[in-house]
Enzyme design. Structure first.
Site, PDB file in Angstrom:
ATOM      1  N   CYS A   1       0.834  -1.210   0.000  1.00  0.00           N
ATOM      2  CA  CYS A   1       0.000   0.000   0.000  1.00  0.00           C
ATOM      3  C   CYS A   1       0.869   1.260   0.000  1.00  0.00           C
ATOM      4  CB  CYS A   1      -0.901  -0.032   1.235  1.00  0.00           C
ATOM      5  SG  CYS A   1      -1.725   1.501   1.614  1.00  0.00           S
TER       6      CYS A   1
ATOM      7  N   CYS B   1       0.029   3.855   2.731  1.00  0.00           N
ATOM      8  CA  CYS B   1       0.452   3.361   4.054  1.00  0.00           C
ATOM      9  C   CYS B   1       1.913   3.717   4.325  1.00  0.00           C
ATOM     10  CB  CYS B   1       0.287   1.846   4.143  1.00  0.00           C
ATOM     11  SG  CYS B   1      -1.397   1.257   3.943  1.00  0.00           S
TER      12      CYS B   1
END
Length: 169
Positions: free
Chosen positions: A93, A96
């Site tokens: 991600c 993230c």
């Protein structure tokens, strides 16, 4: 620098660090022979001393930790007396990777008033399902075992600070 020289330097550095005791959050400066700068030469390994280099290390942050399994989550998050920010993330991600370090930095600035648990959703799918995580990054604010606030996506430092202040009270 050749690989053998790098390994030797690392081994000497780690041996000198492990044998020291931290005092007041900082390690003493390391200027011993363990930190000599190895260099490769045609005849093998040559070690030269560089006394101008002083290396300081700091203690590992205890405000952020990775969740290992369900019982670990129960013990360190649900049963925590300190408010906990839970960062549900994934290695693949992109957002993230931006939010994680930013959130860690903001939690560290709270000086122990809040801690941060990191949960990789690929490793702990059961926790992601239990806490209804449908997208990453998802961040939960937990107090006394209950979810008291939540956000999904990236936030800037001002928004994160407001989120943490609200959790701390």
């Amino acid at each position: 620098m050749c690989k053998m020289a790098q390994r030797l330097l690392l081994r000497r550095f780690l041996a000198s660090v492990i044998s020291r005791n931290p005092s007041q959050g900082r390690w003493p400066p390391l200027t011993s022979r363990a930190l000599q700068t190895p260099q490769c030469s045609p005849g093998g390994l040559t070690v030269t001393l560089n006394p101008a280099r002083t290396i300081y290390t700091t203690r590992i942050s205890l405000t952020t930790f990775n969740i290992q399994d369900g019982p670990d989550f129960q013990d360190r998050v649900v049963n925590s007396e300190t408010p906990v920010v839970v960062d549900f993330h994934a290695q693949w991600c992109g957002p993230c990777k931006i939010l994680g370090p930013r959130l860690e930095k903001m939690v560290a600035k709270q000086h122990g008033k809040v801690v941060m648990a990191k949960v990789d959703i690929d490793d702990h799918t059961d926790l992601a399902i239990e806490y209804e995580v449908s997208a990453v990054p998802t961040v939960l604010a937990m107090k006394n075992g209950d979810v008291v606030d939540k956000f999904v996506g990236i936030k800037d430092e001002d928004q994160l600070e407001a989120f943490l202040k609200k959790l701390i009270g």
